[in-house]
Design an enzyme around this catalytic site. Structure first.
Site, short mmCIF file in Angstrom:
data_model
loop_
_atom_site.label_atom_id
_atom_site.label_comp_id
_atom_site.label_asym_id
_atom_site.label_seq_id
_atom_site.Cartn_x
_atom_site.Cartn_y
_atom_site.Cartn_z
N LYS A 1 1.14 -0.61 0.36
CA LYS A 1 0.12 0.38 0.07
C LYS A 1 1.20 1.31 -0.44
O LYS A 1 1.36 1.30 0.75
CB LYS A 1 -0.53 -0.06 0.88
CG LYS A 1 -2.09 1.33 1.18
CD LYS A 1 -2.82 0.73 2.72
CE LYS A 1 -3.90 2.27 3.00
NZ LYS A 1 -4.83 2.07 3.39
N ARG B 1 -17.24 3.46 12.04
CA ARG B 1 -18.16 4.43 11.49
C ARG B 1 -19.20 3.93 11.32
O ARG B 1 -19.79 2.95 10.65
CB ARG B 1 -17.35 5.20 10.16
CG ARG B 1 -16.29 5.58 10.53
CD ARG B 1 -15.03 6.62 9.33
NE ARG B 1 -15.38 5.58 8.20
CZ ARG B 1 -14.35 5.34 8.12
NH1 ARG B 1 -13.87 7.13 7.56
NH2 ARG B 1 -13.30 3.84 7.44
#
Length: 179
Positions: free
Chosen positions: A55, A104
């Protein structure tokens, strides 16, 4: 007071030590809010900064450690370190019995549930504790931060999403030419 402050399970893992893992690239007010809340629940909270070589990160691991330490230095029971590999293995290597996850609403629940179930199969002794993101930060993502930083020179805008001490580093990284 902490959850199970002196409890150690049959596998030798302490429930007074919790680990909050993530990329923290960059660290946000939402991350800080979870760190502050989790630090009140456990004797020791380790913020584990995951290293994923596949990444592309904005900040390198050392910079992320420094940034997380900067914003959490008011919390004496918080320490920060990097890890690579599986988070559940990192948690076990620290002797911790709890993995903290900030979620979230809607955006994270399915993925976090899947990860929790996989972690449970990999190590049934490690519990996952979910802390719901505060509504002020539930929509914050690194891509949103990068967009705001790129489109606005107003630091007050960024300060609604990232701790002020992070803003100069974030602006410098985004202004630097990509390598």
């Amino acid at each position: 007071m902490t959850l199970n402050s002196s409890h150690t399970d049959a596998g030798g893992l302490s429930h007074s030590i919790a680990v909050y893992t993530g990329s923290f690239d960059p660290v946000t007010l939402g991350h800080l809010h979870i760190i502050e809340r989790a630090s009140k629940l456990f004797d020791t909270l380790v913020v584990g900064i995951g290293i994923n070589a596949d990444k592309k990160s904005l900040f390198n691991p050392e910079e992320r450690i420094e940034l997380v330490q900067t914003i959490s230095n008011h919390l004496p029971n918080v320490r920060v370190q990097t890890f690579d590999g599986l988070a559940v293995d990192f948690v076990r290597s620290l002797g911790a019995g709890v993995m903290v996850r900030g979620i979230r609403p809607l955006t994270d629940i399915a993925g976090e549930f899947t990860m929790m179930m996989a972690n449970r199969q990999l190590d049934a002794d490690i519990e996952t504790v979910f802390l719901m993101a505060d509504e002020r930060f539930a929509h914050v993502s690194s891509s949103l931060l990068k967009q705001i930083a790129a489109l606005s020179e107003n630091d007050d805008h960024l300060a609604k999403f990232v701790p002020r001490p992070i803003i100069p580093s974030l602006r410098a990284k985004l202004a630097a030419p990509s390598v």
